[in-house]
Design a protein around this motif. Structure first.
Motif, short mmCIF file in Angstrom:
data_model
loop_
_atom_site.label_atom_id
_atom_site.label_comp_id
_atom_site.label_asym_id
_atom_site.label_seq_id
_atom_site.Cartn_x
_atom_site.Cartn_y
_atom_site.Cartn_z
N ARG A 94 0.23 -1.81 -8.87
CA ARG A 94 0.68 -1.07 -7.68
C ARG A 94 1.14 -2.07 -6.62
O ARG A 94 0.74 -3.24 -6.67
CB ARG A 94 -0.47 -0.20 -7.13
CG ARG A 94 -1.74 -0.99 -6.84
CD ARG A 94 -2.93 -0.06 -6.66
NE ARG A 94 -4.13 -0.78 -6.25
CZ ARG A 94 -5.03 -1.28 -7.07
NH1 ARG A 94 -4.89 -1.13 -8.37
NH2 ARG A 94 -6.09 -1.94 -6.60
N SER A 96 0.77 -2.86 -2.76
CA SER A 96 -0.15 -2.47 -1.70
C SER A 96 0.04 -3.30 -0.45
O SER A 96 0.53 -4.42 -0.52
CB SER A 96 -1.60 -2.64 -2.17
OG SER A 96 -1.89 -1.72 -3.19
N CYS A 157 2.54 -7.31 1.65
CA CYS A 157 2.77 -6.20 0.73
C CYS A 157 3.06 -6.86 -0.61
O CYS A 157 4.07 -7.56 -0.75
CB CYS A 157 3.96 -5.38 1.21
SG CYS A 157 4.50 -4.19 -0.01
N GLU A 173 -7.23 -4.64 0.63
CA GLU A 173 -6.15 -3.69 0.36
C GLU A 173 -6.34 -2.50 1.29
O GLU A 173 -7.41 -1.91 1.31
CB GLU A 173 -6.27 -3.25 -1.10
CG GLU A 173 -5.16 -2.36 -1.58
CD GLU A 173 -5.31 -2.04 -3.09
OE1 GLU A 173 -6.39 -2.30 -3.66
OE2 GLU A 173 -4.34 -1.54 -3.67
N GLU A 175 -3.46 -0.04 2.03
CA GLU A 175 -2.61 1.10 1.64
C GLU A 175 -2.00 0.81 0.28
O GLU A 175 -1.51 -0.29 0.05
CB GLU A 175 -1.43 1.33 2.62
CG GLU A 175 -1.79 1.58 4.07
CD GLU A 175 -2.40 2.96 4.33
OE1 GLU A 175 -2.27 3.86 3.45
OE2 GLU A 175 -2.99 3.13 5.41
N LYS A 176 -2.02 1.81 -0.60
CA LYS A 176 -1.31 1.68 -1.87
C LYS A 176 0.02 2.38 -1.67
O LYS A 176 0.05 3.58 -1.42
CB LYS A 176 -2.10 2.37 -2.98
CG LYS A 176 -3.44 1.71 -3.18
CD LYS A 176 -4.33 2.42 -4.17
CE LYS A 176 -5.64 1.67 -4.20
NZ LYS A 176 -6.78 2.36 -4.72
#
Ligand code: PRT
Ligand code: ZN
Length: 286
Positions: A94, A96, A157, A173, A175-176
């Motif tokens: 992902r 993030s 990010c 972390e 925000e994904k």
């Protein structure tokens, strides 16, 4: 001359091994030497090009390659005009947002007016625009995780998989923003001959992928439990029922998807199943 599909795969990196393994599982034979730029198969009309992943979407758009395997993150970031043919289920990760561990985080508005270091300015920019947050995006090409520590940015990010790189660099972390896995992309203007080869290829890939995500299940049950058990089992069409040598008992065979696997096993045992065997499926053609 015979028509060949040219498939671009990553030369060496996180996608390489699984990409080549997938083609081998599709029964496509080729010599794979990382020293070579390309390799043709001798039993299927494809030729592989070994490239850096960042170059693959552009080459597929231009038609230098007909197909390619890249992370969805790279495909989205490069914004090339290509078809997303299929998700392939490996190299999952992902993108993030992360900030120094000791900094308090209040939600995405935290980033308003701040700076974020990333190698993914396009995906990050789209996310921030959707959130209505304005930031200074610092594009850097590698070692993004050290940016806050050296005072280059307030946050980063970057790609996260296990999360240990973030922890190792004193980051958390918060925000994904994007989920990714390896994808098969294709040129938008394939000839009819090439499309025909692509159809054969995706047929084989589907068989391999559904084999991986399903298990073959064999179990024994008293005959009076068969109806209950069959109602729990989907099977490819319907379960197979074979009498056992022991009077009043049967063996039931079926296919179960891995997502519902453990729940189904519990339900089957509660319904009277015994001697449950779970067998991997190599390929599955529905
Ligand atoms: O040389 P080339 O340009 O071809 O390769 P590359 O170095 O650009 O890419 P590569 O091989 O590192 O990654 C290829 C693709 O694998 C990425 O585009 C992602 O789609 C996918 N992928 C899956 C990952 C990871 N997992 C991953 N963990 N790509 C990178 N990482 C890195 C990440 O950048 C970070 O530094 O691993 C670190 C985080 O991992 P964890 O486990 O510590 O969280
Ligand atoms: Zn790369």
């Amino acid at each position: 001359m015979e028509t060949l599909l040219r498939i671009a795969v990553q030369k060496s990196g996180r996608l390489s091994e699984d990409s080549l393994k997938l083609f081998k599982e599709c029964g496509i034979k080729f010599i794979n030497s990382t020293k070579k730029l390309k390799s043709a198969s001798h039993n299927f009309p494809v030729e592989f090009l070994f490239l850096r992943d960042d170059d693959i979407p552009g080459y597929v758009e231009d038609g230098v390659a007909d197909l390619g395997i890249v992370g969805e993150n790279v495909s989205a970031e490069k914004q090339k005009e290509v078809d997303l043919i299929k998700k392939l289920g490996f190299s999952k990760c992902r993108l993030s947002l992360a900030i120094p561990r000791e900094v308090e985080y209040s939600g995405v508005t935290f980033f308003e007016g701040k700076s974020i270091a990333t190698s993914y300015p396009v995906i990050l920019g789209e996310y921030l625009a959707k959130q209505g947050v304005t930031c200074d995006i610092q594009e850097i090409s590698g070692s993004v995780e050290i940016a806050p520590g050296i005072g280059l940015a307030d946050g980063i990010c970057d790609i996260v998989s296990s999360g240990s790189t973030l922890i190792g660099n004193g980051l958390k972390e918060v925000e994904k923003i994007y989920k990714s896995e390896a994808v098969l992309i294709g040129n938008k203007n394939l000839s009819a001959e090439k499309k025909e080869i692509l159809d054969k290829l995706t047929f084989r890939i589907d068989a391999v992928l559904s084999g991986k995500s399903n298990k073959y299940v064999l179990l024994n049950a008293p005959n009076d439990a068969i109806d209950r058990i069959v109602s729990l089992l989907p099977g490819m069409r319907s379960p197979t029922i074979v009498p056992l040598a022991t009077e009043g008992w049967s063996s039931i065979h079926s296919v179960i998807n891995e997502d519902e696997f453990w729940d189904k096993i519990e339900e089957l045992r509660a319904a009277g199943a015994e001697g449950v065997l779970i067998v991997p499926i190599e390929k599955m053609i529905s």
